[in-house]
Design an enzyme around this catalytic site. Structure first.
Site, PDB file in Angstrom:
ATOM      1  N   ARG A   1       0.905  -2.865   7.084  1.00 56.88           N
ATOM      2  CA  ARG A   1       1.648  -1.814   8.166  1.00 56.88           C
ATOM      3  C   ARG A   1       2.528  -2.698   8.814  1.00 56.88           C
ATOM      4  O   ARG A   1       3.751  -2.031   9.237  1.00 56.88           O
ATOM      5  CB  ARG A   1       0.650  -0.946   8.534  1.00 56.88           C
ATOM      6  CG  ARG A   1       0.184   0.249   7.717  1.00 56.88           C
ATOM      7  CD  ARG A   1      -0.871   0.821   8.070  1.00 56.88           C
ATOM      8  NE  ARG A   1      -2.134  -0.094   7.939  1.00 56.88           N
ATOM      9  CZ  ARG A   1      -3.385   0.433   8.076  1.00 56.88           C
ATOM     10  NH1 ARG A   1      -3.496   1.697   8.646  1.00 56.88           N
ATOM     11  NH2 ARG A   1      -4.483  -0.342   8.058  1.00 56.88           N
TER      12      ARG A   1
ATOM     13  N   ASP B   1       0.825  -1.099  -0.129  1.00 56.47           N
ATOM     14  CA  ASP B   1      -0.041   0.083   0.080  1.00 56.47           C
ATOM     15  C   ASP B   1       0.840   1.217  -0.155  1.00 56.47           C
ATOM     16  O   ASP B   1       1.018   2.100   0.939  1.00 56.47           O
ATOM     17  CB  ASP B   1      -0.864  -0.124   1.196  1.00 56.47           C
ATOM     18  CG  ASP B   1      -1.960  -1.301   1.166  1.00 56.47           C
ATOM     19  OD1 ASP B   1      -2.408  -1.282   0.027  1.00 56.47           O
ATOM     20  OD2 ASP B   1      -2.392  -1.620   2.117  1.00 56.47           O
TER      21      ASP B   1
ATOM     22  N   ASP C   1     -18.772  -7.431 -12.961  1.00 52.34           N
ATOM     23  CA  ASP C   1     -19.359  -7.037 -14.218  1.00 52.34           C
ATOM     24  C   ASP C   1     -20.264  -8.092 -14.719  1.00 52.34           C
ATOM     25  O   ASP C   1     -20.352  -8.998 -14.046  1.00 52.34           O
ATOM     26  CB  ASP C   1     -18.413  -6.436 -14.992  1.00 52.34           C
ATOM     27  CG  ASP C   1     -18.913  -5.303 -16.040  1.00 52.34           C
ATOM     28  OD1 ASP C   1     -19.765  -5.429 -16.372  1.00 52.34           O
ATOM     29  OD2 ASP C   1     -18.135  -4.337 -16.080  1.00 52.34           O
TER      30      ASP C   1
ATOM     31  N   LYS D   1     -10.610  -6.958  -7.611  1.00 51.40           N
ATOM     32  CA  LYS D   1     -12.074  -7.331  -7.173  1.00 51.40           C
ATOM     33  C   LYS D   1     -13.138  -6.975  -8.460  1.00 51.40           C
ATOM     34  O   LYS D   1     -13.753  -5.806  -8.367  1.00 51.40           O
ATOM     35  CB  LYS D   1     -12.556  -6.147  -6.123  1.00 51.40           C
ATOM     36  CG  LYS D   1     -11.709  -6.748  -4.769  1.00 51.40           C
ATOM     37  CD  LYS D   1     -12.248  -5.783  -3.532  1.00 51.40           C
ATOM     38  CE  LYS D   1     -11.417  -6.131  -2.228  1.00 51.40           C
ATOM     39  NZ  LYS D   1     -10.107  -5.127  -2.412  1.00 51.40           N
TER      40      LYS D   1
ATOM     41  N   THR E   1     -15.405  -5.838   4.712  1.00 51.78           N
ATOM     42  CA  THR E   1     -15.581  -5.659   6.264  1.00 51.78           C
ATOM     43  C   THR E   1     -16.156  -4.414   6.605  1.00 51.78           C
ATOM     44  O   THR E   1     -16.438  -4.054   7.660  1.00 51.78           O
ATOM     45  CB  THR E   1     -14.184  -6.145   6.719  1.00 51.78           C
ATOM     46  OG1 THR E   1     -13.117  -5.239   5.931  1.00 51.78           O
ATOM     47  CG2 THR E   1     -13.818  -7.468   7.020  1.00 51.78           C
TER      48      THR E   1
ATOM     49  N   ARG F   1      -2.135  -8.059  12.633  1.00 50.66           N
ATOM     50  CA  ARG F   1      -1.174  -7.150  13.676  1.00 50.66           C
ATOM     51  C   ARG F   1      -0.515  -8.308  14.598  1.00 50.66           C
ATOM     52  O   ARG F   1      -0.964  -9.018  14.927  1.00 50.66           O
ATOM     53  CB  ARG F   1      -2.025  -6.259  14.591  1.00 50.66           C
ATOM     54  CG  ARG F   1      -2.734  -5.070  13.675  1.00 50.66           C
ATOM     55  CD  ARG F   1      -1.578  -4.299  13.023  1.00 50.66           C
ATOM     56  NE  ARG F   1      -2.388  -3.237  12.319  1.00 50.66           N
ATOM     57  CZ  ARG F   1      -2.763  -3.219  10.999  1.00 50.66           C
ATOM     58  NH1 ARG F   1      -2.444  -4.565  10.362  1.00 50.66           N
ATOM     59  NH2 ARG F   1      -3.105  -2.333  10.416  1.00 50.66           N
TER      60      ARG F   1
ATOM     61  N   ASP G   1      -5.218  -7.550  -6.545  1.00 50.87           N
ATOM     62  CA  ASP G   1      -6.421  -7.280  -5.826  1.00 50.87           C
ATOM     63  C   ASP G   1      -7.359  -6.258  -6.529  1.00 50.87           C
ATOM     64  O   ASP G   1      -7.352  -5.080  -5.978  1.00 50.87           O
ATOM     65  CB  ASP G   1      -6.017  -6.909  -4.446  1.00 50.87           C
ATOM     66  CG  ASP G   1      -7.322  -6.595  -3.404  1.00 50.87           C
ATOM     67  OD1 ASP G   1      -8.331  -7.079  -3.822  1.00 50.87           O
ATOM     68  OD2 ASP G   1      -7.150  -5.998  -2.288  1.00 50.87           O
TER      69      ASP G   1
ATOM     70  N   LYS H   1       0.699  -8.245  -2.339  1.00 51.12           N
ATOM     71  CA  LYS H   1      -0.665  -7.767  -2.703  1.00 51.12           C
ATOM     72  C   LYS H   1      -0.571  -6.508  -3.567  1.00 51.12           C
ATOM     73  O   LYS H   1      -0.213  -5.439  -2.739  1.00 51.12           O
ATOM     74  CB  LYS H   1      -1.661  -8.041  -1.785  1.00 51.12           C
ATOM     75  CG  LYS H   1      -3.168  -7.695  -1.858  1.00 51.12           C
ATOM     76  CD  LYS H   1      -4.139  -7.817  -1.029  1.00 51.12           C
ATOM     77  CE  LYS H   1      -4.101  -6.585  -0.094  1.00 51.12           C
ATOM     78  NZ  LYS H   1      -4.739  -5.358  -0.732  1.00 51.12           N
TER      79      LYS H   1
HETATM   80  O1  C5P Z   1      -1.867  -2.241   6.958  1.00 49.16           O
HETATM   81  P1  C5P Z   1      -2.854  -3.387   6.849  1.00 49.16           P
HETATM   82  O2  C5P Z   1      -1.973  -4.936   7.472  1.00 49.16           O
HETATM   83  O3  C5P Z   1      -3.993  -3.230   7.650  1.00 49.16           O
HETATM   84  O4  C5P Z   1      -3.232  -3.827   5.479  1.00 49.16           O
HETATM   85  C1  C5P Z   1      -4.213  -4.598   5.231  1.00 49.16           C
HETATM   86  C2  C5P Z   1      -4.245  -4.738   3.606  1.00 49.16           C
HETATM   87  O5  C5P Z   1      -5.278  -5.857   3.385  1.00 49.16           O
HETATM   88  C3  C5P Z   1      -4.846  -3.497   3.099  1.00 49.16           C
HETATM   89  O6  C5P Z   1      -4.276  -3.561   1.630  1.00 49.16           O
HETATM   90  C4  C5P Z   1      -6.454  -3.420   3.020  1.00 49.16           C
HETATM   91  O7  C5P Z   1      -6.835  -2.672   2.063  1.00 49.16           O
HETATM   92  C5  C5P Z   1      -6.528  -5.088   2.850  1.00 49.16           C
HETATM   93  N1  C5P Z   1      -8.058  -5.462   3.042  1.00 49.16           N
HETATM   94  C6  C5P Z   1      -8.285  -5.381   4.509  1.00 49.16           C
HETATM   95  N2  C5P Z   1      -9.538  -5.970   4.921  1.00 49.16           N
HETATM   96  C7  C5P Z   1     -10.236  -6.448   4.018  1.00 49.16           C
HETATM   97  C8  C5P Z   1      -9.882  -6.616   2.763  1.00 49.16           C
HETATM   98  C9  C5P Z   1      -8.712  -6.068   2.329  1.00 49.16           C
HETATM   99  O8  C5P Z   1      -7.618  -4.707   5.584  1.00 49.16           O
HETATM  100  N3  C5P Z   1     -11.567  -6.808   4.757  1.00 49.16           N
END
Ligand code: C5P
Length: 233
Positions: free
Chosen positions: A211, A9, A62, A59, A119, A181, A57, A30
């Protein structure tokens, strides 16, 4: 093959390449809409050329024919995993697999997984705006079953849903889980988070980590520690 997907990201290509330079081995990354829409498929090819695996990713959602042709072109990029919204229905999902098979390089198509409910979708929003009755949990399981019946390889889901999805769809049906995390990390904007160990315990096949790795002082070391947990080492 890595079980830890690193969410790239970043907002610019230079940051992506500088970040990837820190890794002494090929990793699974990703790449989402932000980078793809800004830097196109040239960047995807460059990451592949460096030997990394890619979950693209984007998504898709269509009409079946459009998704089929779109997927055919994504398969030609030789990415390793793509995704779509299960809300597009079984015809769209089957068409997606057809397209991926048609575009497959050396007979190996990318894996294709479905998003069931985002989510960010609350129970109230799902019922009142999307007009889907019932609980989010039941909808997630029903969409996962539909994805499996349509020939998909798995779903994106939360760690907390992975066990129920495997019970409903079998252990071979892949669960790819973000919201990870380390115990020592801040949650940032994620509401429900889980550690890599808990994800492993719940049977998650892949975890998506952004992150916790990208903002780590030593991303390679943090990645290696997380991957060791996922590989059960
Ligand atoms: O930084 P972090 O670990 O929160 O990033 C999670 C990644 O997963 C991001 O690219 C976010 O867009 C993606 N994601 C998410 N929850 C979802 C679907 C995708 O955090 N339900």
């Amino acid at each position: 093959m890595s079980k830890t997907m690193i969410a790239l990201d970043f907002s610019d290509k230079e940051s992506v390449m500088t970040f990837l330079d820190k890794f002494q081995e090929p990793v699974y990354v990703k790449v989402g809409m932000e980078l793809t829409y800004a830097f196109g498929f040239e960047m995807i090819r460059e990451i592949k050329k460096r030997g990394h695996q890619i979950f693209l990713d984007l998504k898709l959602h269509d009409i079946p024919n459009t998704v089929k042709n779109g997927m055919k072109n994504l398969a030609k990029l030789d990415v390793d995993m793509v995704n779509l919204h299960a809300a597009g229905g079984s015809s769209m999902m089957k068409a997606a697999i057809e397209g991926l098979n048609e575009g497959a390089i050396n007979g190996k198509r990318p894996l294709c997984i479905a998003v069931t409910q985002l989510t960010s979708t609350s129970q109230e929003m799902m019922n009142e705006e999307l007009r889907i009755a019932g609980s989010v949990q039941d909808t997630v399981i029903a969409y996962a079953k539909l994805a499996k019946e349509s020939g998909l390889d798995g779903v994106v889901c939360s760690v907390h849903e992975a066990r129920a999805i495997h019970e409903a769809c079998g252990n071979d049906f892949l669960t790819v889980t973000p919201g990870i995390r380390l115990a020592s990390d801040s949650k940032d904007d994620q509401k429900r988070v889980a550690t890599p160990s808990f994800a492993k315990e719940e049977g998650c096949d892949y975890i998506v980590v952004g992150r916790s790795i990208t903002k780590s002082e030593d991303p390679f070391q943090t990645y290696t520690e997380i991957e060791a947990i996922m590989e059960g080492k």
